[in-house]
Design a protein around this motif. Structure first.
Motif, PDB file in Angstrom:
ATOM      1  N   GLY A 113      -6.666   1.485  -8.334  1.00 51.26           N
ATOM      2  CA  GLY A 113      -5.549   0.692  -8.841  1.00 51.26           C
ATOM      3  C   GLY A 113      -4.319   0.688  -7.966  1.00 51.26           C
ATOM      4  N   VAL A 114      -4.274   1.588  -6.959  1.00 55.54           N
ATOM      5  CA  VAL A 114      -3.094   1.658  -6.084  1.00 55.54           C
ATOM      6  C   VAL A 114      -3.480   1.406  -4.632  1.00 55.54           C
ATOM      7  N   ALA A 115      -4.323   2.275  -4.073  1.00 53.65           N
ATOM      8  CA  ALA A 115      -4.692   2.147  -2.662  1.00 53.65           C
ATOM      9  C   ALA A 115      -5.421   0.834  -2.424  1.00 53.65           C
ATOM     10  N   GLY A 116      -4.953   0.073  -1.448  1.00 54.73           N
ATOM     11  CA  GLY A 116      -5.608  -1.176  -1.098  1.00 54.73           C
ATOM     12  C   GLY A 116      -5.202  -2.372  -1.928  1.00 54.73           C
ATOM     13  N   THR A 117      -4.318  -2.164  -2.924  1.00 53.00           N
ATOM     14  CA  THR A 117      -3.903  -3.272  -3.784  1.00 53.00           C
ATOM     15  C   THR A 117      -2.504  -3.748  -3.379  1.00 53.00           C
ATOM     16  N   ARG A 118      -2.078  -4.809  -4.016  1.00 54.05           N
ATOM     17  CA  ARG A 118      -0.729  -5.326  -3.748  1.00 54.05           C
ATOM     18  C   ARG A 118       0.347  -4.364  -4.240  1.00 54.05           C
ATOM     19  N   LEU A 119       0.003  -3.529  -5.226  1.00 52.75           N
ATOM     20  CA  LEU A 119       0.952  -2.507  -5.661  1.00 52.75           C
ATOM     21  C   LEU A 119       1.268  -1.563  -4.505  1.00 52.75           C
ATOM     22  N   ARG A 120       0.269  -1.240  -3.718  1.00 52.27           N
ATOM     23  CA  ARG A 120       0.496  -0.412  -2.540  1.00 52.27           C
ATOM     24  C   ARG A 120       1.458  -1.115  -1.585  1.00 52.27           C
ATOM     25  N   ASP A 121       1.271  -2.405  -1.392  1.00 52.44           N
ATOM     26  CA  ASP A 121       2.140  -3.158  -0.492  1.00 52.44           C
ATOM     27  C   ASP A 121       3.593  -3.121  -0.963  1.00 52.44           C
ATOM     28  N   ILE A 122       3.779  -3.205  -2.279  1.00 52.91           N
ATOM     29  CA  ILE A 122       5.136  -3.185  -2.835  1.00 52.91           C
ATOM     30  C   ILE A 122       5.786  -1.829  -2.596  1.00 52.91           C
ATOM     31  N   VAL A 123       5.026  -0.754  -2.850  1.00 49.35           N
ATOM     32  CA  VAL A 123       5.568   0.597  -2.663  1.00 49.35           C
ATOM     33  C   VAL A 123       5.863   0.850  -1.185  1.00 49.35           C
ATOM     34  N   VAL A 124       4.951   0.429  -0.306  1.00 50.07           N
ATOM     35  CA  VAL A 124       5.161   0.608   1.130  1.00 50.07           C
ATOM     36  C   VAL A 124       6.401  -0.136   1.595  1.00 50.07           C
ATOM     37  N   ALA A 125       6.622  -1.324   1.053  1.00 48.71           N
ATOM     38  CA  ALA A 125       7.807  -2.102   1.431  1.00 48.71           C
ATOM     39  C   ALA A 125       9.097  -1.377   1.061  1.00 48.71           C
ATOM     40  N   ARG A 126       9.025  -0.552   0.025  1.00 45.35           N
ATOM     41  CA  ARG A 126      10.230   0.159  -0.435  1.00 45.35           C
ATOM     42  C   ARG A 126      10.447   1.480   0.297  1.00 45.35           C
ATOM     43  N   ILE A 127       9.364   2.243   0.527  1.00 43.52           N
ATOM     44  CA  ILE A 127       9.535   3.595   1.066  1.00 43.52           C
ATOM     45  C   ILE A 127       8.981   3.755   2.474  1.00 43.52           C
ATOM     46  N   GLY A 128       8.232   2.776   2.968  1.00 44.35           N
ATOM     47  CA  GLY A 128       7.678   2.869   4.302  1.00 44.35           C
ATOM     48  C   GLY A 128       6.248   3.392   4.298  1.00 44.35           C
ATOM     49  N   GLU A 129       5.497   3.029   5.358  1.00 43.48           N
ATOM     50  CA  GLU A 129       4.082   3.402   5.447  1.00 43.48           C
ATOM     51  C   GLU A 129       3.894   4.911   5.539  1.00 43.48           C
ATOM     52  N   GLY A 130       4.685   5.561   6.382  1.00 45.72           N
ATOM     53  CA  GLY A 130       4.538   6.994   6.557  1.00 45.72           C
ATOM     54  C   GLY A 130       4.815   7.781   5.289  1.00 45.72           C
ATOM     55  N   ALA A 131       5.887   7.407   4.596  1.00 41.57           N
ATOM     56  CA  ALA A 131       6.237   8.096   3.352  1.00 41.57           C
ATOM     57  C   ALA A 131       5.176   7.865   2.290  1.00 41.57           C
ATOM     58  N   PHE A 132       4.632   6.643   2.239  1.00 45.19           N
ATOM     59  CA  PHE A 132       3.590   6.358   1.250  1.00 45.19           C
ATOM     60  C   PHE A 132       2.348   7.204   1.508  1.00 45.19           C
ATOM     61  N   ARG A 133       1.926   7.271   2.773  1.00 45.25           N
ATOM     62  CA  ARG A 133       0.728   8.047   3.090  1.00 45.25           C
ATOM     63  C   ARG A 133       0.929   9.523   2.771  1.00 45.25           C
ATOM     64  N   ALA A 134       2.108  10.050   3.065  1.00 40.82           N
ATOM     65  CA  ALA A 134       2.386  11.458   2.773  1.00 40.82           C
ATOM     66  C   ALA A 134       2.369  11.703   1.269  1.00 40.82           C
ATOM     67  N   LEU A 135       3.028  10.819   0.518  1.00 42.11           N
ATOM     68  CA  LEU A 135       3.078  10.962  -0.934  1.00 42.11           C
ATOM     69  C   LEU A 135       1.700  10.811  -1.551  1.00 42.11           C
ATOM     70  N   PHE A 136       0.948   9.812  -1.079  1.00 45.08           N
ATOM     71  CA  PHE A 136      -0.385   9.574  -1.626  1.00 45.08           C
ATOM     72  C   PHE A 136      -1.308  10.748  -1.328  1.00 45.08           C
ATOM     73  N   SER A 137      -1.193  11.329  -0.140  1.00 43.97           N
ATOM     74  CA  SER A 137      -2.022  12.475   0.217  1.00 43.97           C
ATOM     75  C   SER A 137      -1.724  13.676  -0.667  1.00 43.97           C
ATOM     76  N   MET A 138      -0.441  13.930  -0.931  1.00 47.15           N
ATOM     77  CA  MET A 138      -0.070  15.064  -1.776  1.00 47.15           C
ATOM     78  C   MET A 138      -0.556  14.872  -3.209  1.00 47.15           C
ATOM     79  N   VAL A 139      -0.371  13.672  -3.736  1.00 49.69           N
ATOM     80  CA  VAL A 139      -0.817  13.406  -5.101  1.00 49.69           C
ATOM     81  C   VAL A 139      -2.341  13.477  -5.190  1.00 49.69           C
ATOM     82  N   SER A 140      -3.030  12.970  -4.157  1.00 54.78           N
ATOM     83  CA  SER A 140      -4.494  13.019  -4.138  1.00 54.78           C
ATOM     84  C   SER A 140      -4.988  14.455  -4.112  1.00 54.78           C
ATOM     85  N   LEU A 141      -4.322  15.294  -3.305  1.00 54.03           N
ATOM     86  CA  LEU A 141      -4.715  16.704  -3.235  1.00 54.03           C
ATOM     87  C   LEU A 141      -4.529  17.380  -4.585  1.00 54.03           C
ATOM     88  N   ALA A 142      -3.396  17.116  -5.234  1.00 54.91           N
ATOM     89  CA  ALA A 142      -3.154  17.700  -6.559  1.00 54.91           C
ATOM     90  C   ALA A 142      -4.192  17.202  -7.563  1.00 54.91           C
TER      91      ALA A 142
END
Length: 225
Positions: free
Chosen positions: A17-46
């Motif tokens: 529902g997030v990765a690869g969807t337009r929702l991801r594009d919206i979040v990336v536009a707000r916080i940047g690609e690097g920040a999104f990947r870091a945040l997504f990785s941490m949440v995925s690990l948890a």
């Protein structure tokens, strides 16, 4: 079991529902690609830590019992999973592109077979364990990874098509999601020399080693020796 189901749904929701969807594009536009990947990785690990712990602690009921002959089939099915995984690590995947307009390498090696070899390796691994275990907790746990892997393939394709239509069109014309489909259709060809020697050897060695160590590492033998 409730905690396990919720954890599985969260894991699926994050990746489908997030990765690869337009929702991801919206979040990336707000916080940047690097920040999104870091945040997504941490949440995925948890999420995966919670998922594993919930599976370990969850009560379970047997849904079916896998016959011994089928267990040997499942063991054999894991070899292609290892080969796909090793192939995905040995070469760059053109679906993982940088900024729009970046030059992507033409498909080689395992990418000729399928443009999503790593996800297929996870899908086979998950399906093998759903069938082989046959209990309710394992169906939820491994089923979450199976759904994520299978749904992730068209999701990644859609993301690539949005970010770089030209690269996507070229890639789609010469590769396929389904293994060997593009080769059978004549849109690509199988080139064994592109696999090299190290990746296939490492895959077979890892398959044999894990088969032997599975009882020690996970407390259950895949087949009766």
């Amino acid at each position: 079991m409730t905690v396990l189901i919720v954890a599985a749904l969260v894991w699926i929701g994050m990746h489908v529902g997030v990765a690869g969807t337009r929702l991801r594009d919206i979040v990336v536009a707000r916080i940047g690609e690097g920040a999104f990947r870091a945040l997504f990785s941490m949440v995925s690990l948890a999420a995966i830590v919670v998922l594993v712990r919930a599976w370990s602690a969850s009560p379970t009921e047997p849904m079916w019992f896998t016959p011994e002959w089928l267990r040997w089939v499942l063991v054999a099915a894991m070899l292609p999973a290892f080969l796909l995984f090793a192939g995905s690590l040995s070469q760059s995947n053109p679906t993982m592109i940088g900024p729009p307009g970046a030059t992507a390498r033409p498909p080689r090696g395992m990418i000729r077979v399928t443009r999503h070899p790593m996800l297929w390796s996870f899908a086979i691994w998950a399906a093998v364990h759903v069938i082989g275990n046959g209990d309710s907790a394992s169906i939820v746990f491994f089923g979450a990874f199976l759904v994520t892997a299978l749904a992730g393939m068209p999701s990644i394709d859609a993301k690539l098509a949005r970010r770089d239509p030209a690269t996507w069109q070229a890639l789609a014309a010469s590769t396929s999601i389904v293994p060997f489909a593009a080769i059978v259709a004549g849109r690509n060809r199988f080139v064994p020399r592109e696999f090299g020697r190290l990746a296939p050897f490492a895959a077979v060695a890892a398959w044999l080693l894990l088969l032997l160590l599975h009882p020690v590492l996970f407390g259950v033998a895949p087949v009766a020796w």
